[in-house]
Design a protein around this motif. Sequence first.
Motif, short mmCIF file in Angstrom:
data_model
loop_
_atom_site.label_atom_id
_atom_site.label_comp_id
_atom_site.label_asym_id
_atom_site.label_seq_id
_atom_site.Cartn_x
_atom_site.Cartn_y
_atom_site.Cartn_z
N ALA A 8 83.84 24.65 66.61
CA ALA A 8 84.03 25.72 67.59
C ALA A 8 83.57 25.29 68.97
N GLY A 9 83.05 24.06 69.07
CA GLY A 9 82.56 23.58 70.36
C GLY A 9 81.27 24.23 70.79
N THR A 10 80.47 24.72 69.81
CA THR A 10 79.24 25.42 70.16
C THR A 10 78.04 24.48 70.08
N CYS A 11 77.06 24.75 70.94
CA CYS A 11 75.82 23.98 70.95
C CYS A 11 74.83 24.67 70.00
N ILE A 67 91.07 17.47 71.02
CA ILE A 67 91.03 18.67 70.19
C ILE A 67 89.81 19.55 70.50
N SER A 68 88.89 19.05 71.33
CA SER A 68 87.74 19.88 71.70
C SER A 68 87.05 19.30 72.92
N VAL A 69 86.54 20.17 73.76
CA VAL A 69 85.73 19.76 74.91
C VAL A 69 84.37 20.44 74.79
N LEU A 70 83.31 19.65 74.75
CA LEU A 70 81.96 20.17 74.59
C LEU A 70 81.29 20.17 75.97
N SER A 71 81.07 21.34 76.50
CA SER A 71 80.49 21.47 77.84
C SER A 71 79.11 22.12 77.75
N GLY A 72 78.19 21.63 78.55
CA GLY A 72 76.84 22.17 78.55
C GLY A 72 75.85 21.28 79.26
N HIS A 73 76.08 19.96 79.19
CA HIS A 73 75.20 19.04 79.92
C HIS A 73 75.42 19.20 81.42
N SER A 74 74.33 19.06 82.17
CA SER A 74 74.44 19.15 83.63
C SER A 74 74.37 17.79 84.30
N GLY A 75 74.43 16.72 83.50
CA GLY A 75 74.43 15.37 84.05
C GLY A 75 75.33 14.48 83.21
N PRO A 76 75.52 13.22 83.63
CA PRO A 76 76.34 12.29 82.85
C PRO A 76 75.85 12.16 81.41
N VAL A 77 76.81 12.02 80.49
CA VAL A 77 76.50 11.90 79.07
C VAL A 77 76.44 10.42 78.70
N ARG A 78 75.36 10.02 78.00
CA ARG A 78 75.22 8.62 77.58
C ARG A 78 75.16 8.50 76.05
N GLY A 79 74.12 9.04 75.43
CA GLY A 79 73.98 8.88 73.98
C GLY A 79 74.98 9.71 73.21
N LEU A 80 75.52 9.14 72.13
CA LEU A 80 76.45 9.84 71.24
C LEU A 80 76.22 9.35 69.81
N VAL A 81 76.15 10.26 68.86
CA VAL A 81 76.11 9.85 67.45
C VAL A 81 76.65 10.98 66.58
N TRP A 82 77.53 10.59 65.67
CA TRP A 82 78.02 11.52 64.64
C TRP A 82 77.05 11.53 63.48
N GLY A 97 81.82 10.26 75.88
CA GLY A 97 80.91 10.92 76.82
C GLY A 97 81.18 10.42 78.22
N SER A 98 81.09 11.31 79.18
CA SER A 98 81.52 10.96 80.54
C SER A 98 80.51 11.40 81.59
N ASP A 99 80.67 10.82 82.77
CA ASP A 99 79.86 11.24 83.91
C ASP A 99 80.23 12.64 84.40
N ASP A 100 81.31 13.21 83.86
CA ASP A 100 81.64 14.59 84.24
C ASP A 100 80.80 15.62 83.46
N SER A 125 80.73 16.17 80.24
CA SER A 125 81.34 16.71 79.02
C SER A 125 81.44 15.64 77.94
N VAL A 126 81.59 16.12 76.71
CA VAL A 126 81.94 15.28 75.57
C VAL A 126 83.29 15.76 75.07
N ARG A 127 84.22 14.82 74.91
CA ARG A 127 85.54 15.20 74.41
C ARG A 127 85.76 14.60 73.02
N ILE A 128 86.41 15.40 72.17
CA ILE A 128 86.77 14.95 70.82
C ILE A 128 88.27 14.68 70.82
#
Length: 1307
Positions: A641-644, A602-617, A585-588, A590-593
């Motif tokens: 599919a990279g969908t929310c 292999i995937s870029v998850l875009s949708g957050h409008s602020g830095p990403v902090r929490g992550l859990v599989w 998770g990044s300040d850009d 996005s979440v990248r896989i």
Amino acid sequence: MAWMTYISSWFEQDDWYEGLQRPSMSRVRQVGLLAAGCQPWNKDVCAASGDRFAYCATLAIYVYQLDHRYNEFKLHAIMSEHKKTITAISWCPHNPDLFASGSSDNLVIIWNVAEQKVIAKLNNTKGTPASLSWCWHAGEAVAFAPRRGPLLIWTISGPDSGVAVHRDAHSFMSDIGTFRWHPQKKGKVVFGHMDGSLSIFQPGNKSQRHVLRPDSLEGTDEEDPVTALEWDPLSTDYLLVANLHHGIRLVDSESLYCITSFSLPSAAACVQCVAWVPSAPGMFITGDSQVGVLRIWNVSRTTPIDNFKLKKTGFHCLHVLNSPPRKKFSIQPPTPNHYTSSTSEAVPPPALPPGQAFSLPPGHALCCFLDGGVGLYDLGAKKWDFLRDMGHVETIFDCKFKPNDPSLLATASFDGTVKVWDVDTLTAAYTSPGNEGVIYSLSWAPGDLDCIAGATSQNGAFVWDIKKGKVIQRFNEHGKNGIFCVAWSHKDSKRIATCSGDGLCIIRTLDGRVLHRYKHPAAVFGCDWSQNNKDMIATGCEDRGVRVYYAATSSDQPLKVFSGHTAKVFHVRWSPLREGILCSGSDDGSVRIWDYTQDACISVLSGHSGPVRGLVWNPEIPYLLVSGSWDYTVRVWDTRAGTCLDTVCDHGADVYGLTCHPSRPFTMASCSRDSTVRLWSLAPLITPLQISILADRPWKEIIGNTDDAILQGSPPVLCGKVSRDIKQEIEKLGGHSRGKKLRWFSECLSPPGGSDNLWNLVAVIKGQDDSLLPQNYCKGIMHLKHLLKFRTSEAQELTTVKMSKFGGGIGAPTTEERLKEAADIHLRLGQIQRYCELMVELGEWDKALSVAPGVSVKYWRKLTQRRADQLIQQDKDDAIPYCIATGDVRKLVHFFMARGQLTEALLVAQAACEGNMQTCHVPTPDGASGPEHARGEDFTGLLHTVSAQLAEWHFRGGRAVRAACCHLAVDDVELAMASLLRGNELELAVCVGTVLGESAAPATHYALELLARKCMMISMWNLAADLLLMIPDNELQLVKLCAFYPGCEEEMSDLREKCKLPTVGECMQLAETAHADGNVFEAVKYYLLSQEPEKALPVGVDFVKEHISSSDWTLDTIHPVLDLLSYIQTEKLLLPTCTEARNELLILSGYAGALLAARRQYASIVPALYEYTSQLLKRREVSVPLTIERLSEELEAWRACTQPAHPSSEDSPYTPASESQRRVHAALLRRLRAEPLRGMVGPDSVTGSHLPSHSDAHISCLTGLKIQGPVYLLEDGKSAISLNDALMWAKVNPFSPLGTGIRLNPF
């Protein structure tokens, strides 16, 4: 009605269907909330008004409201508009719905509590509003002051609106600590300064600046801050002042004279806060700053009347509620005199030793402590009515479940503590010693080690042993650089990694030996050990890179460096199910896989409008990933599919930590800058999977391998260790394993909150051996046959246990508290003599003596004599009544003579001679001795009544599973199942009902029917059929399913064949025959299954119209036909040729729904259903035997005859129903008949429906009020109703409240 404002446009025309969407709700359910504590930074951070109180965390205000039904305070709202630290709050003295708050970003906000919204804002206040208060002399004005002044007055509305500087209150020589307006003298205000002085301003009088410093400070530069100021409520001039070091004074603000200086018991005691007790003139209370000692005072004496040690940590602020919770008694306060003061009104205490003077009248003190604890203390009863202990008071940066215990959750906070919570009870279990500065990260030791590693901003890393309650190791390799992440190896308990702002990721052993120093080009923010390869660790760096290191070699170079983020990378997480897959998770935003094996993103998850902090599989679904961001949201992703899949907006600030536990893979915890921890159920995301388990589908549809599961479009299957272990155990059992399978999967998929408890009770009812019950069984709701045994054992343990030194546990009880608890248990178990002896040991003689006759008169006399002997030894007059009561004349005479009170001795002797001193005898009926006879009575009915009351308390609090436990504890299976159904715990109801068997069958079948409707919503038609085939006599349910099925002809034939229903052609013939024979129900049924289902409409609608035109119809006659008609395919119902029939169906369904809702006591939707029907009747061209006047008459009669005779609110006075209204209501009742399924009467209440959110308010289109708990969005995408109302509406009227003809399916 208010709701018509929102939806009236839908009733105007018939061509609205284009562009509508399916009604929807969030697929992630909030199931628990750990509220923040009260911040210790600023002074006026708690307030109360009427039956509400509020306190501030750092960024949010928590408002609690009294639930009059249960006489308890419940969290009502969380107000979170402030983005910087809240500095003060103040409740409006003229309007209990308004309060004001200020924050350090120079912002003041006016809130409406009832509507939970901001009504006014003042930005750029020219200084931080450090102190704030409503002006008593003006209803629409708030005053606030920065530390140095001046006093600013904001007039919110009217011709003089705006901000003005107070004419005199400025240019102070010392900072302002606090200020108070006089409640009686218009415009009079006093300021307390940091140098210990006061400034007093009154219109028309000379300003008094920096006066009344404590005498010992005069002529010195020493500071002694004024910590509290309170005007005497019965005086125009007297003022109570507390200085931190020089105690409390009562001063005259006119003559500037100190009337009384109060003496604290020791020089070490420091007063932090003061509050008058409104119900006791002359009395006030204080809270100490060092230890949580509450002191009771009267202005007529200089020393405390009494002292209570409430907590180990010191007080921060105090407030006494003017209107305490209602009790069974009331105190009439004396009428205050304008010309008197608390001093003149005070009752002089009798000359008795300290602590024996007089008791307090009822009153409730709102207590806030320096550790964040908040409580409501009943002064009269000397007990907590409410205690929210040890909440975090600042940003919570991290949260993690204990690896071997899914019930324990640890949190790390900016406030310098790590706390461990029991998520089953939502209470704190342990807290770290504190004083660590900011704690950014935590990590549990693997396995059963009870240790937590923490990462701090300046004090390095530490290891805290939670059972010992102390830090057992520190790591300082990073020096004073902040450590942003700590990670204990999942597989090797000896290795701990930390990463820091110094650019290093360091791996060391538990004893501090450094194994690796991985140098990065910039600060390192995150690290994570792989769960599949014990030597692989990944890091996230400020240089935007993700690195992977292999700790089994001596190399300090990364194996891989992944690039792609456009801003710094914070956290990284390895997938627990897919080897070589990790996310970042990044300040850009996005979440990248990343795939380590392919060396690629292999995937870029875009949708957050602020830095990403929490992550859990997710530990069971390999493609499910959850992220939390500074945009305040939590997002759930399908990484294939990279969908929310869903976005959750309930947090009120940045989301930092997310965690799941493998044993409860679909329960997630999140933590935030809003200082709360929230618990979520992700189970709705895998509804098909849950239903496949219930329908006993093949294993391949439930458990699969990771490679197949990650194929795009494949249905969800479980791939984790827990599901595989369940399958293995089931296969070992062979036949007769269905009950075990349902239980184990239910426990795995259900959130905390009583499901384990429920299954233990099911096992008891099914005859399981008691020795197989788990150790924690006695901590939950126990079966009645175990209650006596376990509680007696608990009482004995409390009596005999040797107290250990406090070692990190929270609020470890004292010996006295344990004995009191044990005594209470013995009393409830009927063990009166043991209770009496414990009360005597505690010195509570009056309580012991009052119940001693319940043992025997002989025992009471013996106990009374013991008390008399003790008091005689102490030479106390209190011995006299005891001696007289026992008829012990000689002892009493000797007592008086020894004290030289010969006149009294003579008087007693004379009374005895005349026969006035007699021993008490308690006669018993012939042939029965009191206690034995009483024991023989049958109290089963009473037991069930009490159990039902406790269940209803749980249920209305959003705890349907615990409500079911209460019913199962007394073997009431029907009511237990009803609780689960009314709480929409459908999957759990089917599991439990299947195991319980015949006694639960009717409720189980209803749950299966509702679940089939749920399957229809997600187009799982075969699963729906499987569920309905589990119901005996299922033909009608299968007809509804096939009638509503929208698929092609071939698929329709397959489904009908599975359901064993006639073909389309056969159905038309059967319909025509039935119609010709006058069998309307059969005709409607087969028309719906034919190629022309719209032919069913006129047949069924005419039948209903004909019946309700008569005088003797009942709901049970018309409702089955209307319910069947509602399953016509929506596209057929919306045909232009069906317009009139459709409108008539909607009106008749709405009317029947209103009646059914009245029968089930769905009070919140009965008016809306009547209004919905009236609006359709008014705006659509129809011919039905209903009139708006009739509907209005029925609704008013229902309201008049069902309103409570004793309303809790003064705003709704009781008006008895008129004779005509009673007649109309009686006619309604005759039509309604009884509800066939026992326990289904009463409103629905889903888990989480009592939980407030920080997010933007949704207004219900049924009530016009803010929705509390889960929201259900209707088909226009903007109209909303509560999920509770949606469930009740759908159960009585399947069509949407918008009048579109679209079906509701909120199950």
